[in-house]
Write an enzyme that holds these catalytic residues in place. Structure first.
Site, mmCIF file in Angstrom:
data_model
loop_
_atom_site.group_PDB
_atom_site.id
_atom_site.type_symbol
_atom_site.label_atom_id
_atom_site.label_comp_id
_atom_site.label_asym_id
_atom_site.label_seq_id
_atom_site.Cartn_x
_atom_site.Cartn_y
_atom_site.Cartn_z
ATOM 1 C CG HIS A 187 11.539 37.558 18.293
ATOM 2 N ND1 HIS A 187 11.926 37.880 17.009
ATOM 3 C CD2 HIS A 187 12.597 37.854 19.100
ATOM 4 C CE1 HIS A 187 13.151 38.376 17.048
ATOM 5 N NE2 HIS A 187 13.588 38.366 18.300
ATOM 6 C CD GLU A 233 9.287 24.366 -18.243
ATOM 7 O OE1 GLU A 233 8.276 24.418 -18.973
ATOM 8 O OE2 GLU A 233 9.469 23.449 -17.408
ATOM 9 C CG LEU A 287 -1.920 -1.140 1.350
ATOM 10 C CD1 LEU A 287 -2.690 -1.023 2.657
ATOM 11 C CD2 LEU A 287 -2.877 -1.141 0.171
ATOM 12 N N GLY A 288 0.306 2.372 -0.398
ATOM 13 C CA GLY A 288 1.044 3.630 -0.357
ATOM 14 C C GLY A 288 1.142 4.335 -1.690
ATOM 15 C CB VAL A 301 13.310 18.427 -25.909
ATOM 16 C CG1 VAL A 301 14.075 17.133 -26.157
ATOM 17 C CG2 VAL A 301 13.716 19.051 -24.584
ATOM 18 N N GLY A 334 5.316 15.966 -16.369
ATOM 19 C CA GLY A 334 3.943 15.775 -15.913
ATOM 20 C C GLY A 334 3.554 14.326 -15.778
#
Length: 473
Positions: free
Chosen positions: A452, A206, A40-41, A240, A278
């Site tokens: 802080h 990219e 699982l996972g 590309v 993607g």
């Protein structure tokens, strides 16, 4: 098994599927979870979120060790990379959490069915049937599809020991001296960060005009600046053309031919190339064709409650059309569906309330509208920006790069979006999600006390900067 009628059968044991199953069981439903593998996972645990972040943490420790003497620690500033142990630690984490999921199934009395599940058609007398390879048929009143996604490959190529996806790169037996990353979404920039930290020569290619293109434009510019400072070669607006297998430094490697932003042909060589362009939905063989389920480029079309066009069948996670492919989104969709099926309170997932997190160095955390998107929607926008250079905890952590950017509505002070790049941005963004969920205004957040010294104080200054009143800048 066909004699047992379940209230809910979930197909897919990743974060979306197992979360849905657990919540449904917690709410009293009889649940079956169908998983094609022996673990699982899903992608997230085995070849995605978890192992990647384990390697990123190792890289972060490595980067700190480079400056150990400045922290008052002698003898640690010349570390040696033990790649085998990096992989071992990553694998140990996976095993631990895989066992944890097995325990949760038993704890919640969920029946786990091993095998590939497919819908056989519409419900008959209110009962849906899932045919599971090697395990017979599972019958349930409702079915949730949570079959996940696979990494997309460039047309004409297949993953191997040189051309890699997120799967192969996580188990490289030898650390490569050079890496080309095609694509600069979360997967691309995270692996670029890991391998650059450990000393590889890294190039990013990219297609779009900027890296991490879904983020606010200023975040993209800051990450580009930070990556170039780290020695990462960043190339945008590139196409590309070809990937060839060639010897590199006497070993097998690749040559990537591409057209640059100026339209000129270029080539780069490296030992490995990572394809990070993607992910595509796993819906080709789930039985959708035997139902009224509607697909959009392979993604399942659903309404706000994750219902498909087939009565009684729901879809969650990476396979849903228009939904961000993020583990936490799929998991929350699972909670929503389980709650609705159990007759409990539920609230539909809002895409403008989804935190996006990228765990590169510097980290990125964002929620809501970018400045450009807010303006496109017709908002009168008021923006504040606070640099981590002014935050004392960032100084302590020796991590000054980045900023907090707040996009707000000028008239009412509504927070429209928050975009963070810098130390622990992936943790800091949670406060901003809560603020937006509760419809807090900039004014209210300016009077919210932050401890802080903390990195979270950068948010106080960030919200204050909308009104030009950040204290520490």
């Amino acid at each position: 098994m066909a004699e047992t009628l379940y209230d809910l059968a979930v197909i897919g044991g990743g974060p979306a599927g197992y979360t849905c199953a657990i919540r449904a069981a917690q709410l009293g439903l009889k649940v079956a979870l169908i998983e094609k593998t022996d673990k699982l996972g899903g992608t997230c645990l085995h070849v995605g979120c978890i192992p990647t972040k384990a390697m990123l943490f190792s890289a972060e420790v490595w980067d700190h060790l480079k400056h150990a003497e400045s922290y008052g620690i002698d003898g640690a500033s010349a570390p040696k990379l033990n790649w085998a142990n990096v992989l071992k630690r990553k694998n140990d984490i996976i095993v631990k959490h895989t066992k944890g999921l097995d325990f949760l199934m038993k704890k919640n009395k969920i029946t786990v069915v091993r095998g590939y599940g497919r819908l056989t058609g519409p419900a008959v007398n209110g009962v849906l049937t899932v045919d599971v390879d090697g395990a017979g048929k599972v019958q349930a009143k409702k079915v949730v599809l949570a079959t996940g996604s696979d990494a997309r490959m460039l047309p004409g190529y297949k993953a191997d020991d040189t051309i890699l996806t997120n799967i192969e790169i996580l188990s490289l037996p030898v650390f490569p001296k050079s890496l080309i990353v095609i694509g600069s979404g979360a997967v691309g920039v995270e692996f670029a960060s890991v391998f650059a930290s450990f000393g590889a020569q890294v190039s990013i290619i990219e297609a779009l005009p900027r890296i991490v293109p879904v983020e606010d434009e200023e975040v993209s510019k800051e990450l580009t600046r930070a990556y170039k400072k780290r020695g990462i070669d960043v190339n945008t607006s590139c196409k590309v053309e070809k990937i060839e297998k060639v010897p590199v430094g006497g070993a097998p490697g690749v040559k990537v031919s591409f057209t640059d932003a100026a339209g000129k042909p270029q080539t780069k060589e490296a030992e490995k190339v990572l394809i990070a362009v993607g992910r595509g939905p796993r819906t080709a063989d789930v039985g959708a064709d035997k139902t009224k389920i509607q697909l959009d480029r392979g993604f399942v079309t659903v309404n706000e409650w994750m219902e498909t066009a087939e009565p009684g069948v729901y879809a969650i996670g990476d396979i849903v059309a228009g939904l961000p492919q993020l583990a936490h989104v799929g998991a929350m969709c699972g909670v929503v569906v389980a709650s609705k099926l159990a007759g409990k309170y539920a609230r539909a997932v809002r895409k403008d309330r989804v935190p996006g997190c990228t765990y590169c160095d510097p980290q990125i955390g964002s929620v809501g509208l970018t400045e450009a998107a807010a303006k496109e929607k017709g908002h009168q926008v008021k923006v504040g920006k606070f640099p981590f250079m002014g935050n004392s905890k960032a100084t302590i952590l020796d991590s000054h790069d980045g900023f907090v950017k707040v996009v707000s509505d000028a008239k009412y002070g509504e927070v429209l979006g928050v975009h963070i790049i810098g130390p622990n941005a992936t943790e800091l963004i949670a406060e901003c999600v809560v603020a937006m969920e509760l419809e807090a205004t900039v004014e209210e957040l300016m009077f919210t006390i932050h401890a802080h010294p903390t990195l979270s104080e950068s948010l106080l200054d960030g919200f204050s900067s909308v009104e030009g009143m950040a204290i520490n800048v």
